[in-house]
Enzyme design. Structure first.
Site, short mmCIF file in Angstrom:
data_model
loop_
_atom_site.label_atom_id
_atom_site.label_comp_id
_atom_site.label_asym_id
_atom_site.label_seq_id
_atom_site.Cartn_x
_atom_site.Cartn_y
_atom_site.Cartn_z
N LYS A 1 28.89 -12.40 -17.80
CA LYS A 1 29.30 -11.15 -18.41
C LYS A 1 30.46 -12.18 -19.03
CE LYS A 1 31.24 -8.82 -14.89
NZ LYS A 1 30.92 -7.19 -15.33
N ARG B 1 25.20 -2.26 -7.16
CA ARG B 1 24.81 -1.51 -6.09
C ARG B 1 23.11 -2.50 -5.44
NH1 ARG B 1 22.08 0.31 -11.82
NH2 ARG B 1 24.05 -0.48 -12.24
N ASP C 1 36.55 -5.78 -8.57
CA ASP C 1 35.71 -4.91 -8.52
C ASP C 1 35.17 -4.77 -6.88
OD1 ASP C 1 33.21 -4.05 -9.57
OD2 ASP C 1 32.17 -6.45 -9.78
N ASP D 1 24.07 -9.19 -12.82
CA ASP D 1 26.06 -7.96 -13.01
C ASP D 1 25.42 -6.48 -12.39
OD1 ASP D 1 27.92 -8.26 -13.75
OD2 ASP D 1 28.10 -7.58 -16.17
#
Length: 510
Positions: A286, A360, A297, A356
């Protein structure tokens, strides 16, 4: 390391007149003055809200006019204060605007916001008596939750704190039933628990310590707990969690917390939450700007941990299991990389195109494992996509999944004031996740519909026939701005109140 449970102010209910309760301050509510046609009237005295009649009488029936003189209008979150000079037992009166009167969800949230604003104004006060919850059950819940969360502070990493800015030490609510105050205080405690977890520094809250905190919370509430360490994760084929976590010196974990629902649970609900304790983006690094916010997060994981603990404390007749994958996404010589193919728990393979898009991957493992419990409903929440913020902003969650359950959960998000919006999962987008070498890819090659594509990816790992919902709280789980209403800076605890409202709905209606 911070303690497992937060410290929240003491709460109590009383049937005594608010004018006679001994306290450091007395809080009343105000509505804007309105004309006969309902329009707000500028310059007229505000209208005293429910519960303030005795206080008004103590001021000779002139309290509204006195408040008008010092600038009170009844606008939501406006706070005015004046000395009582012995008219009532408390030495200080604080009047806070509630906006338009009503008995709907919006009116309840205005009470929460007002109570939160009052709590911040009264920081350092040892005890406060409040009339804000006197208008009924919804108002009572709103007044208690708003007051306790509006005064929330996270001081675990400070070497010293200013006593003058400490939260109100105790709240007494007039015209409110004891049981309503007790339940609302437990809800606020759960939200504060989630906030504490999110606000804990990422060098302190790594997967191992996060798992220990979750287990401690679970055991105190009488939950059945299970933790899979990195070796057991590898041995049992959790390729998403181990793949994401192998770049860090802090190995991953999978935590399971189960409330059995008591003697006769109405239904079985699976909760899943993303627990990336810090996200650098991995090899797909990032940019530096804003990376520090990635301490949040694991907001989804924090929410489901707090929610299953709350379900046990409320003794809800619903069996609830939280399945919580935890990992740290770091770049290193051992990190997974673009082009890798990971084998998820259950056997599906995923081509990694962007490291990144790691949330999921760990959620895929957790969803399959949660599905093995044969739940009646499966609800997952995560700080999953920046696309959620682009589409819906920083305060509205995107909710996807089975149509009926998606809409049901979205309704609770709106009703609790946490806010959420039902979003589609168009089947035509699914082909964008096709991989040239695996069963599917973790991202699409195009930049559109990122939130929906993430939902479609997760759908691939939900057992057929199980109603499910995915709540993307990338924006709502963390407040980067200043405090507002009952929302403080940092972790917000969203969507704990949505989840518990849904579980209570399931308990009542199946």
């Amino acid at each position: 390391m911070p303690t497992a449970e937060p410290t929240i102010p003491d709460t109590a209910a009383t049937t005594a007149s608010p004018s006679t309760v001994e306290a450091g301050a007395l809080v009343i509510g105000l509505h804007p003055a309105a004309s006969a046609d309902g329009a707000e009237t500028t310059g007229a005295p505000p209208v005293l809200a429910a519960g303030a009649a005795d206080v008004d009488a103590a001021f000779g029936g002139e309290l509204a006019e006195l408040l008008r003189v010092v600038g009170a209008t009844g606008k939501v979150e406006q706070v005015v204060s004046l000395p009582t000079r012995g008219a009532v037992s408390a030495p200080r009166l604080v009047a806070v605007g509630l906006g338009e009167a009503g008995d709907d969800a919006a009116a309840a949230d205005r009470i929460r916001r007002a109570a939160g604003a009052a709590a911040r104004t009264l920081a350092g006060t040892p005890g406060v008596v409040s009339t804000l919850g006197a208008a009924g059950a919804e108002a009572a819940e709103a007044a208690v939750v708003g007051a306790l969360l509006g005064g929330y502070r996270f001081d675990a990493h400070r070497s010293s704190t200013d006593a003058g800015s400490a939260p109100v030490a105790s709240w007494t609510f007039t015209g409110v039933a004891d049981e309503l105050v007790r339940r609302a205080a437990l809800v606020a405690e759960a939200v504060a628990t989630a906030r504490d977890l999110v606000n804990t520094a990422p060098n302190v809250l790594v997967p191992e310590t996060f798992a220990a905190r979750a287990v401690a919370l679970g055991e105190r509430a009488g939950l059945v707990t299970e933790v899979l360490d990195d070796e057991r994760l590898r041995d049992n084929g959790y390729g998403g969690i181990t793949g994401v976590g192998k770049g860090s010196s802090n190995p991953p974990r999978l935590v399971r917390l189960t409330w059995n629902g008591g003697a006769a649970p109405a239904r079985k609900v699976a909760l899943v939450g993303k627990g990336i304790t810090f996200d650098t983006g991995g090899i797909s690094l990032k940019p530096n700007a804003g990376m520090a916010d990635m301490t949040s997060d694991m907001g989804g994981a924090a929410a489901v941990v707090a929610t299953v603990v709350l379900a046990a404390k409320l003794e809800l007749p619903v069996a609830v299991t939280a399945t919580v994958p935890m990992a740290e996404n770091m770049p290193s010589s051992t990190a997974y990389k673009p082009g890798d193919v990971l084998t998820m728990y259950g056997g599906r393979t995923v081509e990694v195109l962007n490291t990144d898009a790691e949330g999921r991957l760990i959620l895929a493992d957790a969803l399959v494992r949660a599905g093995e419990d044969d739940p009646d409903y499966l609800v997952e929440t995560s700080t999953l996509t920046g696309a959620q913020q682009v589409a819906l902003g920083l305060r509205t969650a995107g909710i996807m999944g089975s149509d009926d359950l998606r809409d049901r959960v979205a309704g609770h998000a709106v009703a609790t004031g946490e806010d959420g919006w039902a979003m589609p999962l168009p089947e035509y987008l699914r082909s964008d996740l096709d991989s040239r070498v695996a069963d599917l890819a973790n991202v699409s090659g195009q930049r559109f519909a990122g939130m929906l594509l993430a939902g479609l990816f997760l759908k691939e790992f939900v057992p057929a026939g199980v109603p499910w919902a995915h709540i993307d709280v990338a924006g709502p789980a963390y407040n980067t701005g200043g405090p507002r209403g009952y929302t403080t800076k940092g972790g917000t605890g969203v969507p704990v109140r949505t989840l518990i409202a849904f579980l209570e709905d399931v308990a009542a209606n199946g």
